[in-house]
Design an enzyme around this catalytic site. Structure first.
Site, PDB file in Angstrom:
ATOM      1  N   LYS A  55      10.996  -6.547  12.793  1.00 55.48           N
ATOM      2  CA  LYS A  55      11.602  -6.234  14.090  1.00 55.48           C
ATOM      3  C   LYS A  55      12.456  -7.370  14.649  1.00 55.48           C
ATOM      4  O   LYS A  55      13.266  -7.159  15.540  1.00 55.48           O
ATOM      5  CB  LYS A  55      10.542  -5.791  15.085  1.00 55.48           C
ATOM      6  N   SER A 308       6.256  -3.904   6.123  1.00 53.33           N
ATOM      7  CA  SER A 308       7.024  -4.134   7.344  1.00 53.33           C
ATOM      8  C   SER A 308       6.452  -5.200   8.261  1.00 53.33           C
ATOM      9  O   SER A 308       7.170  -5.719   9.113  1.00 53.33           O
ATOM     10  CB  SER A 308       7.175  -2.815   8.098  1.00 53.33           C
TER      11      SER A 308
END
Ligand SMILES: *Cc1c(COP(=O)(O)O)cnc(C)c1O
Length: 326
Positions: A55, A308
């Site tokens: 992110k 992720s």
């Protein structure tokens, strides 16, 4: 940015803009998973970013795209944790104020990480949807600039830089498996990949408990789902009933979606740790769970799985990988 949304040119521009601090993450061969699929499996280690999750890409691209006036007003966002940490990091880099609104399901370690970077964290209600109400209030009453965790063209372009890196490292990719929540990650990656290699298969994986995008795809429009506790806490929350960008992107570009159970996520976390020496949070392990459980159709060929994030409380992690979690 064009009026029609994100283009691969936007993703290329993002790539030039965000490095450093964003790094071209390693693509690691995973022999234990290649043995399961009969093909070649690689792990895309977004766990190696400074914030231990991808992110940071979207957050840096968003904040670097703000005007001077917007920077002065500061940014506000709702987050399941990792976007907040990315925004907190980016805001500190650029010297601007950040307020992160979170629901009560966001783990303590994630809140501590955001505060350690100097962000103001507000715990609001029981869900990300409730946290968004506080974001809207701060935008309306204090003039802060919203930095949405996924439904924002600059954020999508930032996450899409992963797709460009995958093409550089393995131009022969057949399949890319990506954790799926709001769809900024998989939407950006699919855009980058398919602009160059329309034949690459892109598969999204969510947890069974609260798969908001998958439910929405089934309904043909964004729908609300209950936010439940899950090992994949970073995949919690809805896609927004007023979703502008990611619903269309995922519907148009993603080839298939799958869900995995809590047990399957726990097994994947343990497998990644024991067989591949990787510490991965639940949300980051759902792609490997799908491969390990044989849920991916035609798994042979060259496959990249996006790991992720790694932001899991380490006591919880130890309990999960030793099988002693309650
Ligand atoms: C946010 C997040 C995702 C999902 O990204 P979306 O853009 O919301 O689909 C996956 N894994 C981790 C670790 C995340 O923090």
């Amino acid at each position: 940015m064009t009026g029609d949304g994100v283009t691969v040119a936007d993703i290329r521009a993002a790539r030039a803009r965000i490095a450093p601090p964003v790094r071209h993450s390693p693509l690691l061969a995973a022999p234990s998973l290649s043995a399961v699929t009969g093909g070649q499996v690689y792990l895309k280690l977004e766990t190696t970013q400074d914030t231990r999750a991808f992110k940071l890409r979207g957050a840096m691209n968003k904040l670097l795209s703000l005007s001077e006036d917007e920077r002065r007003r500061g940014v506000v966002t709702a987050s399941s944790g990792n976007h907040g940490r990315g925004i907190a990091y980016a805001a500190r880099e650029l010297g601007l104020r950040a307020v992160i609104c979170v629901g009560s399901l966001v783990p303590r370690n994630k809140i501590d990480n955001m505060r350690a970077l100097g962000a103001e964290v507000r715990v609001i209600g029981d869900s990300q949807d409730e946290a968004f109400v506080e974001v809207e209030r701060l935008v309306a009453e204090e003039g802060m600039v919203p930095a949405h965790p996924f439904d924002d063209p600059q954020v999508i372009a930032g996450q899409g830089t992963i797709g460009l890196e995958l093409l550089d490292d393995r131009p022969d990719l057949d399949t890319v498996i990506v954790p799926l929540s709001g769809g900024g990650l998989i939407g950006g990656i699919a855009l980058a990949l398919k602009a160059n290699r329309p034949d690459v298969r892109v598969i999204g994986v969510s947890m069974e408990r609260g798969a908001a995008m998958i439910e929405s795809l089934r309904a043909g429009r964004p729908v609300a789902v209950a936010e439940l506790p899950t090992l994949a806490d970073a995949l919690g929350g809805g896609i927004g009933l007023d979703n502008r960008w990611t619903f269309d992107l995922v519907r148009d570009l993603v080839d298939a979606t799958l869900t995995v159970t809590e047990e399957q996520i726990a097994r994947a976390m343990a497998h990644l740790f024991r067989a591949e020496q990787q510490v991965v949070e639940g949300a980051g392990a759902v792609g490997v769970a799908a491969l390990l459980e044989g849920l991916v159709p035609e798994p042979g060929g060259t496959t990249a799985v996006v790991l992720s994030g790694a932001n899991v409380d380490m006591d919880d992690f130890m309990a999960i990988v030793t099988g002693s979690a309650g």
